[in-house]
Design a protein around this motif. Structure first.
Motif, PDB file in Angstrom:
ATOM      1  N   ILE A 260       0.871  -1.181   0.000  1.00 54.67           N
ATOM      2  CA  ILE A 260       0.000   0.000   0.000  1.00 54.67           C
ATOM      3  C   ILE A 260       0.905   1.226   0.000  1.00 54.67           C
ATOM      4  O   ILE A 260       1.832   1.320   0.799  1.00 54.67           O
ATOM      5  CB  ILE A 260      -0.912   0.025   1.241  1.00 54.67           C
ATOM      6  N   THR A 261       0.612   2.155  -0.909  1.00 58.29           N
ATOM      7  CA  THR A 261       1.362   3.411  -0.938  1.00 58.29           C
ATOM      8  C   THR A 261       0.411   4.557  -0.634  1.00 58.29           C
ATOM      9  O   THR A 261      -0.759   4.537  -1.024  1.00 58.29           O
ATOM     10  CB  THR A 261       2.051   3.645  -2.302  1.00 58.29           C
ATOM     11  N   ASP A 262       0.947   5.556   0.070  1.00 56.15           N
ATOM     12  CA  ASP A 262       0.136   6.716   0.450  1.00 56.15           C
ATOM     13  C   ASP A 262       0.076   7.720  -0.697  1.00 56.15           C
ATOM     14  O   ASP A 262       0.673   7.488  -1.762  1.00 56.15           O
ATOM     15  CB  ASP A 262       0.647   7.324   1.763  1.00 56.15           C
ATOM     16  N   PRO A 263      -0.641   8.832  -0.527  1.00 53.53           N
ATOM     17  CA  PRO A 263      -0.789   9.793  -1.633  1.00 53.53           C
ATOM     18  C   PRO A 263       0.529  10.350  -2.166  1.00 53.53           C
ATOM     19  O   PRO A 263       0.611  10.746  -3.330  1.00 53.53           O
ATOM     20  CB  PRO A 263      -1.646  10.903  -1.022  1.00 53.53           C
ATOM     21  N   SER A 264       1.591  10.354  -1.341  1.00 55.07           N
ATOM     22  CA  SER A 264       2.876  10.861  -1.818  1.00 55.07           C
ATOM     23  C   SER A 264       3.719   9.773  -2.474  1.00 55.07           C
ATOM     24  O   SER A 264       4.826  10.046  -2.939  1.00 55.07           O
ATOM     25  CB  SER A 264       3.661  11.487  -0.656  1.00 55.07           C
TER      26      SER A 264
ATOM     27  N   ARG B 294      -4.929  -2.639  11.277  1.00 54.78           N
ATOM     28  CA  ARG B 294      -4.370  -3.074  12.564  1.00 54.78           C
ATOM     29  C   ARG B 294      -3.049  -3.806  12.382  1.00 54.78           C
ATOM     30  O   ARG B 294      -2.298  -3.994  13.335  1.00 54.78           O
ATOM     31  CB  ARG B 294      -5.374  -3.927  13.334  1.00 54.78           C
ATOM     32  N   HIS B 295      -2.738  -4.235  11.155  1.00 61.60           N
ATOM     33  CA  HIS B 295      -1.479  -4.916  10.856  1.00 61.60           C
ATOM     34  C   HIS B 295      -0.421  -3.965  10.291  1.00 61.60           C
ATOM     35  O   HIS B 295       0.689  -4.394  10.003  1.00 61.60           O
ATOM     36  CB  HIS B 295      -1.701  -6.052   9.863  1.00 61.60           C
ATOM     37  N   LEU B 296      -0.790  -2.699  10.113  1.00 65.34           N
ATOM     38  CA  LEU B 296       0.141  -1.727   9.537  1.00 65.34           C
ATOM     39  C   LEU B 296       0.919  -1.009  10.625  1.00 65.34           C
ATOM     40  O   LEU B 296       0.357  -0.558  11.624  1.00 65.34           O
ATOM     41  CB  LEU B 296      -0.617  -0.685   8.701  1.00 65.34           C
ATOM     42  N   PHE B 297       2.229  -0.883  10.431  1.00 66.61           N
ATOM     43  CA  PHE B 297       3.060  -0.079  11.319  1.00 66.61           C
ATOM     44  C   PHE B 297       2.801   1.398  11.039  1.00 66.61           C
ATOM     45  O   PHE B 297       2.613   2.197  11.942  1.00 66.61           O
ATOM     46  CB  PHE B 297       4.545  -0.416  11.105  1.00 66.61           C
ATOM     47  N   ASP B 298       2.804   1.753   9.756  1.00 70.49           N
ATOM     48  CA  ASP B 298       2.498   3.124   9.337  1.00 70.49           C
ATOM     49  C   ASP B 298       0.987   3.251   9.214  1.00 70.49           C
ATOM     50  O   ASP B 298       0.348   2.456   8.527  1.00 70.49           O
ATOM     51  CB  ASP B 298       3.145   3.439   7.987  1.00 70.49           C
TER      52      ASP B 298
END
Length: 163
Positions: free
Chosen positions: A74-78, A116-120
Motif C-alpha cells: 500500500i502506498t500513500d498519496p505521496s 491493525r497490521h500496519l506499522f504506518d
C-alpha cells in the motif's frame, strides 16, 4: 516481403515468450469493500484466486500474510510505501490447504481490518494505491499434490482516505 516475415516471426516469438512466463491461467484480484474511508473506519480487502484455464488446478489457499504466501503493498498519496508490523510465523502448511479449482472456479478470502497490521497508519488525506502478490513455492508433493507454484500479482486498486 522478407522484412515483413522477420518482423511477424519476432512478434510471434515474443508473444509466445510472454505467454509462457505468465501463470497458467491463475488470476489474482484485490478489491476494497468501499472506495472512501474516514478515521475510525475498518478497511477490509478481498482476495480472489481464479482458475481461468481450461483444466482443473490445485492451489495453496493458506494465504499467510503479510508474507510468505500473500503480500500487500500500500502506498500513500505521496507514493511512500506503508510498512507492515512484523508478522507472526506462518502456520505450517497442511494437506487441507490444498484445494482444487475447476475451470472458472474461484477461491475468495476477506482480510478484515488490515490497518491493525500496519506499522504506518493511514494519516494523509488522499488516494492510496494497493496491490497484492500471491507466491506459492510448495506444490504439496508430500501429499501427492501437484499444486500451482509461482508468483502472480493483482492489478492496482485505489481508495481514498479522509475527506
Amino acid at each position: 516481403m522478407m522484412r515483413f516475415f522477420v518482423v511477424a516471426l519476432v512478434m510471434l516469438l515474443t508473444t509466445d515468450a510472454a505467454i509462457a512466463t505468465t501463470p497458467a491461467g491463475l488470476i489474482l484480484s484485490l478489491t476494497t469493500d468501499k472506495p472512501l474511508y474516514r478515521s475510525g473506519d475498518r478497511i477490509d480487502l478481498s482476495i480472489m484466486l481464479e482458475n481461468r484455464s481450461g483444466e482443473p488446478m490445485t492451489i495453496n489457499r493458506r494465504l499467510a500474510y503479510p508474507g510468505p504466501d500473500l503480500t500487500i503493498e500500500i502506498t500513500d498519496p505521496s507514493g511512500m510505501r506503508l510498512r507492515w508490523l512484523p508478522p507472526a510465523p506462518p502456520p505450517p502448511i497442511l494437506e487441507s490447504d490444498f484445494v482444487q479449482l475447476g475451470p472458472g472456479q474461484r477461491f475468495e478470502v476477506t482480510l478484515q481490518d488490515i490497518s491493525r497490521h500496519l506499522f504506518d497508519k493511514l494519516e494523509h488525506t488522499g488516494e492510496y494505491r494497493a496491490t497484492a502478490t500471491y507466491r506459492n513455492q510448495d506444490g504439496g508433493s508430500q501429499w501427492k499434490h501437484a499444486a500451482w507454484t509461482g508468483l502472480v500479482e493483482s492489478r492496482v486498486v485505489t481508495f481514498r482516505w479522509g475527506g
